[in-house]
Design a protein around this motif. Structure first.
Motif: not given
Length: 84
Positions: A43, A45, A47, A59, A61-62, A67
């Motif tokens: 995706c 993302h 971090y 991930c 996000r998904h 976090q």
């Protein structure tokens, strides 16, 4: 400083998380660890992650990963990188 394969830029773990770069900033969650810039190949993302758990990261996000740590911009350098 010891260099591990999982902290090398370009390393991709089994969950599709790829190391972009070493930030040079210390981890706030794991004393003595450095934050690495990661990107999810699924995706995109981006971090931060402490070096010690890159090989396990999912991930946030998904993939229900924990976090990530904040990515911070490097401070501006007032001096040129060239030697005079």
């Amino acid at each position: 400083m010891t260099n591990f394969q999982s902290t090398t830029p370009g390393y991709k773990n089994k969950h599709g998380q790829i190391v972009i770069s070493r930030t040079g900033f210390p981890s706030e969650s794991f004393p003595g660890q450095t934050i690495y810039h990661l990107r999810c190949t699924h995706c995109h993302h981006e971090y931060g992650s402490a070096g010690k758990d890159i090989h396990l990261r999912r991930c946030p996000r998904h993939q229900n990963g924990t976090q990530g740590e904040s990515l911070r911009a490097a401070a501006l350098n007032l001096f040129p990188s060239e030697s005079v």
